[in-house]
Motif scaffolding. Structure first.
Motif, PDB file in Angstrom:
ATOM      1  N   LYS A  11      39.354  23.612  41.277  1.00  0.00           N
ATOM      2  CA  LYS A  11      38.763  24.406  40.555  1.00  0.00           C
ATOM      3  C   LYS A  11      37.279  24.734  41.190  1.00  0.00           C
ATOM      4  O   LYS A  11      36.711  23.961  41.661  1.00  0.00           O
ATOM      5  CB  LYS A  11      38.238  23.630  39.121  1.00  0.00           C
ATOM      6  CG  LYS A  11      37.145  25.057  38.228  1.00  0.00           C
ATOM      7  CD  LYS A  11      36.752  24.283  36.944  1.00  0.00           C
ATOM      8  CE  LYS A  11      35.778  25.206  36.240  1.00  0.00           C
ATOM      9  NZ  LYS A  11      35.337  24.693  34.986  1.00  0.00           N
ATOM     10  N   LEU A  12      37.162  26.323  41.555  1.00  0.00           N
ATOM     11  CA  LEU A  12      36.316  26.557  42.258  1.00  0.00           C
ATOM     12  C   LEU A  12      35.459  27.476  41.511  1.00  0.00           C
ATOM     13  O   LEU A  12      35.616  28.339  40.714  1.00  0.00           O
ATOM     14  CB  LEU A  12      36.643  27.399  43.594  1.00  0.00           C
ATOM     15  CG  LEU A  12      35.602  28.144  44.391  1.00  0.00           C
ATOM     16  CD1 LEU A  12      34.615  27.207  45.003  1.00  0.00           C
ATOM     17  CD2 LEU A  12      36.383  28.954  45.396  1.00  0.00           C
ATOM     18  N   VAL A  13      33.899  27.232  41.595  1.00  0.00           N
ATOM     19  CA  VAL A  13      33.057  28.029  40.587  1.00  0.00           C
ATOM     20  C   VAL A  13      31.849  28.953  41.629  1.00  0.00           C
ATOM     21  O   VAL A  13      31.730  28.177  42.894  1.00  0.00           O
ATOM     22  CB  VAL A  13      32.265  27.343  39.810  1.00  0.00           C
ATOM     23  CG1 VAL A  13      31.342  26.201  40.255  1.00  0.00           C
ATOM     24  CG2 VAL A  13      31.409  28.159  38.861  1.00  0.00           C
ATOM     25  N   VAL A  30      40.880  37.681  46.682  1.00  0.00           N
ATOM     26  CA  VAL A  30      42.331  37.550  45.943  1.00  0.00           C
ATOM     27  C   VAL A  30      43.213  38.955  46.137  1.00  0.00           C
ATOM     28  O   VAL A  30      44.322  38.611  46.299  1.00  0.00           O
ATOM     29  CB  VAL A  30      41.900  37.247  44.489  1.00  0.00           C
ATOM     30  CG1 VAL A  30      43.122  37.271  43.535  1.00  0.00           C
ATOM     31  CG2 VAL A  30      41.364  35.951  44.400  1.00  0.00           C
ATOM     32  N   ASN A  31      42.557  40.014  45.895  1.00  0.00           N
ATOM     33  CA  ASN A  31      43.248  41.293  45.848  1.00  0.00           C
ATOM     34  C   ASN A  31      43.193  42.286  46.757  1.00  0.00           C
ATOM     35  O   ASN A  31      43.877  43.168  46.810  1.00  0.00           O
ATOM     36  CB  ASN A  31      42.853  42.014  44.229  1.00  0.00           C
ATOM     37  CG  ASN A  31      43.374  41.076  43.292  1.00  0.00           C
ATOM     38  OD1 ASN A  31      44.450  40.374  43.229  1.00  0.00           O
ATOM     39  ND2 ASN A  31      42.598  41.125  42.074  1.00  0.00           N
ATOM     40  N   ASN A  32      42.291  41.743  47.869  1.00  0.00           N
ATOM     41  CA  ASN A  32      41.884  42.720  48.936  1.00  0.00           C
ATOM     42  C   ASN A  32      41.328  43.923  48.448  1.00  0.00           C
ATOM     43  O   ASN A  32      41.984  45.210  49.148  1.00  0.00           O
ATOM     44  CB  ASN A  32      43.098  43.108  49.942  1.00  0.00           C
ATOM     45  CG  ASN A  32      42.539  43.540  51.381  1.00  0.00           C
ATOM     46  OD1 ASN A  32      41.478  43.254  51.649  1.00  0.00           O
ATOM     47  ND2 ASN A  32      43.546  44.091  51.909  1.00  0.00           N
ATOM     48  N   ILE A  33      40.466  44.151  47.444  1.00  0.00           N
ATOM     49  CA  ILE A  33      39.948  45.358  47.111  1.00  0.00           C
ATOM     50  C   ILE A  33      38.314  45.215  46.896  1.00  0.00           C
ATOM     51  O   ILE A  33      37.870  44.260  46.969  1.00  0.00           O
ATOM     52  CB  ILE A  33      40.491  45.842  45.436  1.00  0.00           C
ATOM     53  CG1 ILE A  33      40.284  44.642  44.647  1.00  0.00           C
ATOM     54  CG2 ILE A  33      41.991  46.088  45.706  1.00  0.00           C
ATOM     55  CD1 ILE A  33      40.550  45.106  43.122  1.00  0.00           C
ATOM     56  N   SER A  45      34.552  35.224  34.730  1.00  0.00           N
ATOM     57  CA  SER A  45      35.908  35.869  34.931  1.00  0.00           C
ATOM     58  C   SER A  45      36.874  34.905  35.569  1.00  0.00           C
ATOM     59  O   SER A  45      35.931  34.097  36.403  1.00  0.00           O
ATOM     60  CB  SER A  45      35.847  37.267  35.659  1.00  0.00           C
ATOM     61  OG  SER A  45      35.293  36.846  36.709  1.00  0.00           O
ATOM     62  N   TYR A  46      38.122  34.799  35.693  1.00  0.00           N
ATOM     63  CA  TYR A  46      38.875  33.957  36.129  1.00  0.00           C
ATOM     64  C   TYR A  46      40.086  34.666  36.818  1.00  0.00           C
ATOM     65  O   TYR A  46      40.703  35.460  36.597  1.00  0.00           O
ATOM     66  CB  TYR A  46      39.470  33.072  35.116  1.00  0.00           C
ATOM     67  CG  TYR A  46      40.468  31.891  35.712  1.00  0.00           C
ATOM     68  CD1 TYR A  46      41.864  32.232  35.235  1.00  0.00           C
ATOM     69  CD2 TYR A  46      40.243  30.842  36.101  1.00  0.00           C
ATOM     70  CE1 TYR A  46      42.819  31.720  35.777  1.00  0.00           C
ATOM     71  CE2 TYR A  46      41.065  29.906  36.578  1.00  0.00           C
ATOM     72  CZ  TYR A  46      42.471  30.176  36.248  1.00  0.00           C
ATOM     73  OH  TYR A  46      43.395  29.390  36.597  1.00  0.00           O
ATOM     74  N   LEU A  47      40.170  34.124  38.314  1.00  0.00           N
ATOM     75  CA  LEU A  47      41.406  34.725  39.287  1.00  0.00           C
ATOM     76  C   LEU A  47      41.986  33.298  39.922  1.00  0.00           C
ATOM     77  O   LEU A  47      41.083  32.356  40.042  1.00  0.00           O
ATOM     78  CB  LEU A  47      40.693  35.427  40.154  1.00  0.00           C
ATOM     79  CG  LEU A  47      40.251  36.977  39.419  1.00  0.00           C
ATOM     80  CD1 LEU A  47      39.659  37.597  40.928  1.00  0.00           C
ATOM     81  CD2 LEU A  47      41.669  37.712  39.135  1.00  0.00           C
ATOM     82  N   THR A  48      42.991  33.312  40.291  1.00  0.00           N
ATOM     83  CA  THR A  48      43.874  32.326  41.130  1.00  0.00           C
ATOM     84  C   THR A  48      44.205  32.962  42.419  1.00  0.00           C
ATOM     85  O   THR A  48      44.636  33.876  42.621  1.00  0.00           O
ATOM     86  CB  THR A  48      44.944  31.606  40.230  1.00  0.00           C
ATOM     87  OG1 THR A  48      45.764  32.747  39.870  1.00  0.00           O
ATOM     88  CG2 THR A  48      44.511  31.106  38.920  1.00  0.00           C
ATOM     89  N   LEU A  60      43.819  27.819  44.044  1.00  0.00           N
ATOM     90  CA  LEU A  60      42.350  27.736  43.730  1.00  0.00           C
ATOM     91  C   LEU A  60      42.139  28.524  42.590  1.00  0.00           C
ATOM     92  O   LEU A  60      42.617  29.650  42.395  1.00  0.00           O
ATOM     93  CB  LEU A  60      41.640  28.592  44.834  1.00  0.00           C
ATOM     94  CG  LEU A  60      41.525  27.593  45.996  1.00  0.00           C
ATOM     95  CD1 LEU A  60      40.752  28.795  47.111  1.00  0.00           C
ATOM     96  CD2 LEU A  60      41.048  26.413  46.021  1.00  0.00           C
ATOM     97  N   SER A  61      41.739  27.648  41.411  1.00  0.00           N
ATOM     98  CA  SER A  61      41.306  28.170  40.248  1.00  0.00           C
ATOM     99  C   SER A  61      39.843  28.974  40.374  1.00  0.00           C
ATOM    100  O   SER A  61      39.154  27.995  40.236  1.00  0.00           O
ATOM    101  CB  SER A  61      41.420  27.619  39.013  1.00  0.00           C
ATOM    102  OG  SER A  61      42.743  27.276  39.064  1.00  0.00           O
ATOM    103  N   ILE A  62      39.583  30.168  40.492  1.00  0.00           N
ATOM    104  CA  ILE A  62      38.241  30.504  40.867  1.00  0.00           C
ATOM    105  C   ILE A  62      37.705  31.204  39.666  1.00  0.00           C
ATOM    106  O   ILE A  62      37.958  32.169  39.064  1.00  0.00           O
ATOM    107  CB  ILE A  62      38.290  31.671  41.843  1.00  0.00           C
ATOM    108  CG1 ILE A  62      39.003  31.211  43.074  1.00  0.00           C
ATOM    109  CG2 ILE A  62      36.899  32.001  42.442  1.00  0.00           C
ATOM    110  CD1 ILE A  62      39.432  31.952  44.176  1.00  0.00           C
ATOM    111  N   TRP A  63      36.497  30.599  39.416  1.00  0.00           N
ATOM    112  CA  TRP A  63      35.515  30.940  38.303  1.00  0.00           C
ATOM    113  C   TRP A  63      34.467  31.879  38.768  1.00  0.00           C
ATOM    114  O   TRP A  63      33.714  31.258  39.455  1.00  0.00           O
ATOM    115  CB  TRP A  63      35.246  29.717  37.491  1.00  0.00           C
ATOM    116  CG  TRP A  63      36.336  29.379  36.493  1.00  0.00           C
ATOM    117  CD1 TRP A  63      37.211  28.415  36.860  1.00  0.00           C
ATOM    118  CD2 TRP A  63      36.706  29.496  35.259  1.00  0.00           C
ATOM    119  NE1 TRP A  63      37.953  28.125  35.908  1.00  0.00           N
ATOM    120  CE2 TRP A  63      37.675  28.777  34.755  1.00  0.00           C
ATOM    121  CE3 TRP A  63      35.972  30.786  34.192  1.00  0.00           C
ATOM    122  CZ2 TRP A  63      38.275  29.060  33.676  1.00  0.00           C
ATOM    123  CZ3 TRP A  63      36.760  30.689  32.907  1.00  0.00           C
ATOM    124  CH2 TRP A  63      37.650  29.809  32.767  1.00  0.00           C
TER     125      TRP A  63
END
Length: 207
Positions: A11-13, A30-33, A45-48, A60-63
């Motif tokens: 988990k990364l914040v 994550v999405n290159n945008i 918000s949350y992305l992996t 990586l669970s990115i908060w």
């Protein structure tokens, strides 16, 4: 076929003032945008992101937390059990760097004592590289055991480096920990026998 290394999750914040570009960094990674009209994050918000480090699959669970002061009290909810923290500041705004130092003090008080930390000096595209003053930030990062990276979400520079560094350090810490990445070993005093035990003879019938 060779056996595949077991995967691990961390988990990364992300912490930092509002408008320093935390959300833009995550979306670029994550999405290159990238969007110049990125809306401010509300609460979190949350992305992996999945990657492979030294042959080990890592998730990586990115908060991404809100930087506005009114959401500040929610910070501990997200970073208390985090494995790592990326502290972001706007390289053109020294006040946001001061805020990073305050976040670090909170982390030391409320987060895991061995949390992995990194600092991103973001928005480097807004200044000429020769005018970027990072020595103070570099010295500060070294003093807290963190790494400093100059990044730009808009230009897409330095972002892979900072997240890869965090992942490598997390993996190294896990390998050095008591449980590590190796399969669990039998407990002392327990002998595992593959052969079936001999069956006891049936009791003799009474006369």
């Amino acid at each position: 076929m060779g056996s595949r290394s077991p995967g691990v999750s961390f988990k990364l914040v992300l912490l930092g003032d509002g408008r320093v570009g935390k959300t833009s960094l995550v979306l670029r990674y994550v999405n290159n945008i990238f969007s110049d009209k990125q809306e401010a994050t509300v609460q979190a918000s949350y992305l992996t992101k999945r990657l492979v480090v030294e042959g080990v699959p890592i998730t990586l669970s990115i908060w991404d937390t809100a930087g506005q002061e009114k959401f500040h009290a929610l910070g501990p909810i997200y970073y208390r059990d985090a494995d790592a923290a990326l502290l972001v500041y706007d390289i053109t705004d020294s006040d946001t760097f001061v805020r990073v130092t305050k976040w670090v003090k909170e982390l030391k008080q409320m987060a895991s004592k061995d949390i992995v930390m990194a600092i991103a000096a973001n928005k480097s595209d807004l200044v000429r590289l020769k005018n970027i003053e990072t020595q103070e930030a570099v010295s500060y990062a070294e003093s807290i055991g963190a790494s400093l990276f100059v990044t730009s979400a808009k230009a897409g520079t330095g972002i892979d480096d900072v997240f890869s560094d965090i992942a490598k350090r997390l993996l190294e810490k896990r390998k050095n920990s008591a449980d590590g990445l190796s399969p669990p070993q039998p407990k002392k005093g327990i002998l595992i026998v593959d052969d079936e035990p001999e069956k006891e003879p049936p009791p003799k019938c009474c006369s």
